[in-house]
Scaffold this motif. Structure first.
Motif, PDB file in Angstrom:
ATOM      1  N   SER A  17     -16.692  12.193  45.575  1.00 26.92           N
ATOM      2  CA  SER A  17     -16.255  13.593  45.665  1.00 26.92           C
ATOM      3  C   SER A  17     -14.742  13.682  45.827  1.00 26.92           C
ATOM      4  CB  SER A  17     -16.934  14.293  46.849  1.00 26.92           C
ATOM      5  OG  SER A  17     -18.305  14.398  46.644  1.00 26.92           O
ATOM      6  N   LEU A  20     -13.080  12.882  42.503  1.00 32.58           N
ATOM      7  CA  LEU A  20     -13.223  14.036  41.606  1.00 32.58           C
ATOM      8  C   LEU A  20     -12.263  15.148  42.019  1.00 32.58           C
ATOM      9  CD1 LEU A  20     -17.107  14.142  41.314  1.00 32.58           C
ATOM     10  CD2 LEU A  20     -15.513  13.781  39.417  1.00 32.58           C
ATOM     11  N   LEU A  21     -12.132  15.359  43.305  1.00 35.57           N
ATOM     12  CA  LEU A  21     -11.217  16.370  43.841  1.00 35.57           C
ATOM     13  C   LEU A  21      -9.776  16.061  43.439  1.00 35.57           C
ATOM     14  CD1 LEU A  21     -10.983  18.871  45.719  1.00 35.57           C
ATOM     15  CD2 LEU A  21     -10.743  17.270  47.614  1.00 35.57           C
ATOM     16  N   CYS A  22      -9.455  14.773  43.360  1.00 32.37           N
ATOM     17  CA  CYS A  22      -8.103  14.354  42.960  1.00 32.37           C
ATOM     18  C   CYS A  22      -7.880  14.419  41.450  1.00 32.37           C
ATOM     19  CB  CYS A  22      -7.845  12.932  43.450  1.00 32.37           C
ATOM     20  SG  CYS A  22      -7.697  12.804  45.231  1.00 32.37           S
ATOM     21  N   GLY A  23      -8.923  14.740  40.693  1.00 34.45           N
ATOM     22  CA  GLY A  23      -8.762  14.907  39.256  1.00 34.45           C
ATOM     23  C   GLY A  23      -9.096  13.694  38.414  1.00 34.45           C
ATOM     24  N   GLY A  27     -16.477  12.934  36.242  1.00 36.03           N
ATOM     25  CA  GLY A  27     -17.405  14.044  36.253  1.00 36.03           C
ATOM     26  C   GLY A  27     -18.757  13.755  35.637  1.00 36.03           C
ATOM     27  N   TYR A  35     -18.527  18.359  33.287  1.00 35.81           N
ATOM     28  CA  TYR A  35     -17.066  18.223  33.260  1.00 35.81           C
ATOM     29  C   TYR A  35     -16.713  16.754  33.401  1.00 35.81           C
ATOM     30  CZ  TYR A  35     -17.407  23.114  34.714  1.00 35.81           C
ATOM     31  OH  TYR A  35     -17.721  24.438  34.806  1.00 35.81           O
ATOM     32  N   PHE A  38     -12.918  17.718  36.563  1.00 35.24           N
ATOM     33  CA  PHE A  38     -13.215  19.043  37.091  1.00 35.24           C
ATOM     34  C   PHE A  38     -12.003  19.954  36.982  1.00 35.24           C
ATOM     35  CE2 PHE A  38     -17.019  17.241  38.576  1.00 35.24           C
ATOM     36  CZ  PHE A  38     -17.842  18.271  39.000  1.00 35.24           C
ATOM     37  N   PRO A  40      -9.382  22.883  37.995  1.00 38.94           N
ATOM     38  CA  PRO A  40      -8.848  23.184  39.335  1.00 38.94           C
ATOM     39  C   PRO A  40      -9.696  24.183  40.135  1.00 38.94           C
ATOM     40  CG  PRO A  40      -7.061  23.071  37.768  1.00 38.94           C
ATOM     41  CD  PRO A  40      -8.342  22.948  36.981  1.00 38.94           C
ATOM     42  N   ARG A  43     -12.608  22.535  41.742  1.00 42.67           N
ATOM     43  CA  ARG A  43     -12.276  21.561  42.785  1.00 42.67           C
ATOM     44  C   ARG A  43     -12.407  22.156  44.178  1.00 42.67           C
ATOM     45  NH1 ARG A  43      -7.220  18.607  39.768  1.00 42.67           N
ATOM     46  NH2 ARG A  43      -8.422  18.152  37.893  1.00 42.67           N
ATOM     47  N   LEU A  46     -15.722  21.347  45.181  1.00 41.63           N
ATOM     48  CA  LEU A  46     -15.779  19.944  45.586  1.00 41.63           C
ATOM     49  C   LEU A  46     -15.256  19.753  47.008  1.00 41.63           C
ATOM     50  CD1 LEU A  46     -14.537  18.205  42.324  1.00 41.63           C
ATOM     51  CD2 LEU A  46     -16.816  18.013  43.328  1.00 41.63           C
ATOM     52  N   LEU A  47     -14.213  20.501  47.360  1.00 39.65           N
ATOM     53  CA  LEU A  47     -13.660  20.411  48.712  1.00 39.65           C
ATOM     54  C   LEU A  47     -14.703  20.880  49.733  1.00 39.65           C
ATOM     55  CD1 LEU A  47     -11.345  19.815  50.622  1.00 39.65           C
ATOM     56  CD2 LEU A  47     -10.479  22.124  50.183  1.00 39.65           C
TER      57      LEU A  47
END
Length: 122
Positions: A17, A20-23, A27, A35, A38, A40, A43, A46-47
């Motif tokens: 997670s 994924l949050l960091c880009g 996905g 995706y 993901f 923005p 995200r 995701l957070l």
């Protein structure tokens, strides 16, 4: 011991997670592979998911006796059972995912974690 195994598997999902949050383009392991990276706006979801995962990590460690309880024992147990039900349903959804990576990687992780939550809670 079972609670610790469940905690390790939750930590693995938390790492995914976070990445994924960091880009990172991971996905395909979640949400049916909809995706690769993901967007923005997604995200933020995701957070929120990551924060919930941290909470559930604490809950399983508390039920396993590795941490002091934040709530009464019966409340912690109910939360653990709710998470076990969620993970059981999540396992079924992962099984029918369009994404092969989600089916073959996330399904076993979800299954093991669900079993650990059930055993720890009951």
């Amino acid at each position: 011991m079972v609670a610790m195994i469940g905690a390790v598997f939750i930590a693995i999902v938390m790492i995914l997670s976070f990445l994924l949050l960091c880009g990172l383009p991971l996905g395909e392991f979640t949400m049916g592979g909809q995706y690769r990276v993901f967007p923005p706006k997604m995200r933020m979801l995701l957070l929120a998911q990551l924060i919930m995962q941290m909470f559930f990590l604490v809950i399983i460690l508390q039920m396993g006796g590795y941490m002091p309880l934040w709530f009464a024992y019966h409340v912690t147990r109910i939360i653990c059972i709710v998470m076990a039900v969620y993970l059981s349903l999540n396992t079924l959804v992962n099984c029918i995912s369009k994404s092969k990576k989600e089916r073959y990687v996330m399904t076993p992780i979800s299954l093991v974690t669900a079993v650990c939550f059930w055993i720890t809670a009951l």
